[in-house]
Design an enzyme around this catalytic site. Structure first.
Site, PDB file in Angstrom:
ATOM      1  N   LYS A 182     -21.313  62.762 164.492  1.00  0.00           N
ATOM      2  CA  LYS A 182     -21.030  61.575 163.684  1.00  0.00           C
ATOM      3  C   LYS A 182     -22.355  60.923 163.307  1.00  0.00           C
ATOM      4  O   LYS A 182     -23.016  60.306 164.145  1.00  0.00           O
ATOM      5  CB  LYS A 182     -20.183  60.575 164.480  1.00  0.00           C
ATOM      6  CG  LYS A 182     -19.655  59.463 163.611  1.00  0.00           C
ATOM      7  CD  LYS A 182     -19.360  58.189 164.361  1.00  0.00           C
ATOM      8  CE  LYS A 182     -20.565  57.321 164.545  1.00  0.00           C
ATOM      9  NZ  LYS A 182     -21.237  56.899 163.296  1.00  0.00           N
ATOM     10  N   GLU A 260     -30.991  58.380 174.047  1.00  0.00           N
ATOM     11  CA  GLU A 260     -32.296  57.918 173.569  1.00  0.00           C
ATOM     12  C   GLU A 260     -32.046  56.558 172.952  1.00  0.00           C
ATOM     13  O   GLU A 260     -31.505  56.450 171.856  1.00  0.00           O
ATOM     14  CB  GLU A 260     -32.845  58.938 172.572  1.00  0.00           C
ATOM     15  CG  GLU A 260     -34.337  58.858 172.432  1.00  0.00           C
ATOM     16  CD  GLU A 260     -34.733  57.999 171.264  1.00  0.00           C
ATOM     17  OE1 GLU A 260     -34.943  56.780 171.482  1.00  0.00           O
ATOM     18  OE2 GLU A 260     -34.813  58.516 170.146  1.00  0.00           O
ATOM     19  N   CYS A 294     -37.632  53.394 167.079  1.00  0.00           N
ATOM     20  CA  CYS A 294     -37.458  52.956 168.466  1.00  0.00           C
ATOM     21  C   CYS A 294     -38.768  53.018 169.236  1.00  0.00           C
ATOM     22  O   CYS A 294     -38.864  52.454 170.322  1.00  0.00           O
ATOM     23  CB  CYS A 294     -36.374  53.765 169.147  1.00  0.00           C
ATOM     24  SG  CYS A 294     -36.630  55.513 168.928  1.00  0.00           S
ATOM     25  N   GLU A 394     -35.900  44.121 170.763  1.00  0.00           N
ATOM     26  CA  GLU A 394     -36.466  45.006 169.746  1.00  0.00           C
ATOM     27  C   GLU A 394     -36.279  44.345 168.372  1.00  0.00           C
ATOM     28  O   GLU A 394     -35.150  44.112 167.946  1.00  0.00           O
ATOM     29  CB  GLU A 394     -35.671  46.313 169.817  1.00  0.00           C
ATOM     30  CG  GLU A 394     -36.359  47.511 169.295  1.00  0.00           C
ATOM     31  CD  GLU A 394     -35.530  48.778 169.552  1.00  0.00           C
ATOM     32  OE1 GLU A 394     -34.308  48.698 169.797  1.00  0.00           O
ATOM     33  OE2 GLU A 394     -36.126  49.863 169.487  1.00  0.00           O
TER      34      GLU A 394
HETATM   35  P1  ADP Z   1     -27.957  50.202 165.261  1.00  0.00           P
HETATM   36  O1  ADP Z   1     -27.643  48.811 165.692  1.00  0.00           O
HETATM   37  O2  ADP Z   1     -29.392  50.463 165.119  1.00  0.00           O
HETATM   38  O3  ADP Z   1     -27.160  50.651 164.081  1.00  0.00           O
HETATM   39  P2  ADP Z   1     -26.156  51.551 167.011  1.00  0.00           P
HETATM   40  O4  ADP Z   1     -26.335  51.953 168.437  1.00  0.00           O
HETATM   41  O5  ADP Z   1     -25.176  50.493 166.751  1.00  0.00           O
HETATM   42  O6  ADP Z   1     -27.589  51.149 166.482  1.00  0.00           O
HETATM   43  O7  ADP Z   1     -25.794  52.818 166.126  1.00  0.00           O
HETATM   44  C1  ADP Z   1     -26.242  54.135 166.390  1.00  0.00           C
HETATM   45  C2  ADP Z   1     -25.086  55.080 166.165  1.00  0.00           C
HETATM   46  O8  ADP Z   1     -24.034  54.747 167.071  1.00  0.00           O
HETATM   47  C3  ADP Z   1     -24.469  55.030 164.777  1.00  0.00           C
HETATM   48  O9  ADP Z   1     -24.065  56.333 164.399  1.00  0.00           O
HETATM   49  C4  ADP Z   1     -23.254  54.133 164.985  1.00  0.00           C
HETATM   50  O10 ADP Z   1     -22.210  54.348 164.068  1.00  0.00           O
HETATM   51  C5  ADP Z   1     -22.827  54.594 166.355  1.00  0.00           C
HETATM   52  N1  ADP Z   1     -21.948  53.652 167.073  1.00  0.00           N
HETATM   53  C6  ADP Z   1     -21.889  52.307 166.956  1.00  0.00           C
HETATM   54  N2  ADP Z   1     -20.955  51.798 167.810  1.00  0.00           N
HETATM   55  C7  ADP Z   1     -20.430  52.856 168.481  1.00  0.00           C
HETATM   56  C8  ADP Z   1     -19.429  53.000 169.502  1.00  0.00           C
HETATM   57  N3  ADP Z   1     -18.795  51.975 170.028  1.00  0.00           N
HETATM   58  N4  ADP Z   1     -19.173  54.259 169.937  1.00  0.00           N
HETATM   59  C9  ADP Z   1     -19.828  55.316 169.445  1.00  0.00           C
HETATM   60  N5  ADP Z   1     -20.762  55.246 168.491  1.00  0.00           N
HETATM   61  C10 ADP Z   1     -21.069  54.041 168.004  1.00  0.00           C
END
Ligand code: ADP
Length: 497
Positions: A182, A260, A294, A394
């Site tokens: 995803k 990560e 990051c 961050e």
């Molecule tokens: P950022 O705030 O930098 O977007 P995230 O950790 O929210 O960082 O996003 C990184 C990835 O995790 C993206 O692909 C996002 O869609 C996904 N993501 C966000 N929330 C969830 C969740 N609850 N479960 C799984 N994946 C998630």
């Protein structure tokens, strides 16, 4: 720049599931936005939890066959993918710049960087051997073999849409795993183009499934993977809160995890440092992708003996950075979305309210060429202290907070005073100090007299709340392999000839 590529078939508007390009099962769509202009540049499926389950079904079927392939054939598949990525590098770079916003030159670098992981793991596939353990008794033999963990769920971020995907899918294929992936909702087009090239390289149906989904549906889709026993590993790059959520939710099925996560990298300039080299290193490390990486230095500590001189040199460089859309030749592109600009601004306001001072920059940037873009002016803030949000969280934007220090002990304590431990940088020409600091810093990666860290040949990853697991290097493949010990007993005892 509009969405014209040499190969228009790399612009995909469907997800790849079981070797077929498909819409979301309920037909929902997700708009892809150019962060420089706010324009919609495409639409992709907004996949549901049900689609997520179908992807695991497909991956599990593909794994049943792929697990029996030999390393040489998996390496050949990766090398074909690698060749196609390089052959279409310009298209991938344009696509990435359009949906992500980074300058075209940076996108080109990212494609080469991401491709290097594919060729690296093609080579590693052939080297991931096991072990023979010297036996304790003459009538038995002890061996260690390595086998693929199974179906891997790869969840990738938007800041390196191509490289993070390559860095997860390449080792999975090298190991013999199947993948459900995803990509981030902001940057699905690059991921789908990479999937199209992998399919063209001859990946069997279901081996790698790439499902796009909106932020609203991301958690629901990922939850089906977290609950599914058949998904044996999660490889995630993203924020610490989501990483913790994945660790918690995968506990019931005890999946392997590579996380990560966020960072809060210190960048230390000692009084014996080569100041010009330190400024140059900071510029590279801080302003790549407009500060949205990051491993970006998030806290800059400068010895008080060189504090003013360093700030003057830094300000001159930062003040001359050019800002604009990806194709304008500017060095700083837009931030990914409005939320990102709000965060940088709120960190700045918080610091100013607590006594920090702006040296250069200091607010949103209006770009005449792209008035709806999410731009922020590269900014240096002096006299920052540990109480300010920009020291603890961050910032993920083009903001450099600078703090003076006086002793090595003080600055090491400051640098380590964070739950994060991803990257750290320092500049010094004293050989004893170099080793003392390199060993004392709590981080997974330390750059000494250098502003660059990432390469496919070295282990990328963090400690503390920056996560665990390593990507790239000779350590990276083991993240996708189970160790199996085989004991062969009751053999005829060895006889003297
Ligand atoms: P950022 O705030 O930098 O977007 P995230 O950790 O929210 O960082 O996003 C990184 C990835 O995790 C993206 O692909 C996002 O869609 C996904 N993501 C966000 N929330 C969830 C969740 N609850 N479960 C799984 N994946 C998630």
């Amino acid at each position: 720049m509009n969405l014209t590529l040499n190969r228009t078939d790399l612009i995909r508007s469907e997800s790849l599931l079981d070797g077929a390009w498909v819409a979301a099962s309920d037909g929902r769509r997700l708009e892809v936005i150019n962060p420089a202009t706010g324009d919609t540049i495409g639409q992709v499926p907004d996949c549901s939890a049900e689609d997520g389950r179908a992807a695991v079904d497909a991956a599990q079927r593909a794994f049943g066959l792929f697990r029996h392939t030999v390393a040489r054939d998996r390496a050949a598949l990766l090398m074909r993918w690698h060749a196609l990525v390089l052959a279409n590098a310009e298209d991938l770079a344009r696509l990435m710049s359009l949906e992500q916003g980074k300058p075209l030159a940076e996108s080109r670098t990212e494609v080469a960087y991401g491709a290097s992981y594919i060729s690296w793991f093609a080579e590693e596939a052939k080297r991931g051997g096991g072990d023979i353990i010297p036996e304790q008794h003459a009538n038995h033999r002890l061996l260690v073999i390595k086998q693929p963990v199974g179906v891997v769920a790869a969840i990738t971020p938007w800041n390196f849409p191509m490289a993070m995907l390559a860095r997860k899918i390449a080792p999975a294929i090298a190991a013999g795993c199947a993948v459900v992936c995803k990509p981030a909702e902001d940057t699905p087009l690059t991921a789908l183009a990479m999937a199209a090239l992998l399919q063209e390289a001859g990946a069997p149906a279901g081996l790698v499934n790439v499902l796009t989904t909106s932020r609203e549906r991301a958690a629901g889709l990922a939850d089906t993977w977290l609950e599914d026993f058949r998904v044996r590993k999660i490889s995630f790059t993203g924020s610490t809160p989501v990483g913790k959520h994945l660790a918690r939710q995968s506990a019931d099925t005890l999946k392997r995890l590579s996380l990560e996560l966020g960072g809060n990298a210190p960048f230390i300039v000692f009084e014996d440092a080569d100041l010009d080299a330190a400024v140059a290193g900071l510029m590279v490390a801080k302003f790549r992708n407009a500060g949205q990486t990051c491993i970006c230095p998030n806290r800059v500590y400068v010895h008080q003996g060189v504090y003013e001189r360093f700030i003057d040199k830094l300000a001159a460089r930062v003040g001359s950075l050019t800002i604009g859309p990806a194709t304008s030749g500017a060095e700083i592109g837009p931030l990914i979305n409005a939320r990102a600009v709000d965060k940088v601004e709120s960190h700045l306001q918080d610091a100013l309210g607590r006594g920090a001072k702006i040296v250069v920059g200091g607010g949103r940037h209006h770009c005449a060429e792209a008035p709806n873009g999410h731009f922020f002016t590269p900014t240096v803030v002096a006299d920052v202290d540990a109480s300010m949000r920009m020291s603890c969280e961050e910032t993920f934007g083009p903001l450099v907070p600078v703090t003076p220090f006086s002793t090595d002990e003080e600055v090491i304590a400051l640098a380590n005073d964070t739950p994060y431990g991803l990257a750290a940088y320092f500049y010094s020409r004293d050989i004893d100090r170099v080793w003392q600091v390199a060993e004392a810093i709590e981080a997974g990666m330390v750059a000494v007299n250098d502003g660059a860290l990432s390469t496919e040949i070295a282990p990328f990853g963090g400690i503390k709340e920056s996560g665990y697991g390593r990507e790239g290097s000779r350590y990276g493949l083991d993240e996708y392999l189970n160790i199996k010990y085989i004991r062969h007993g009751n053999l005829a005892a060895r006889q003297p000839a």
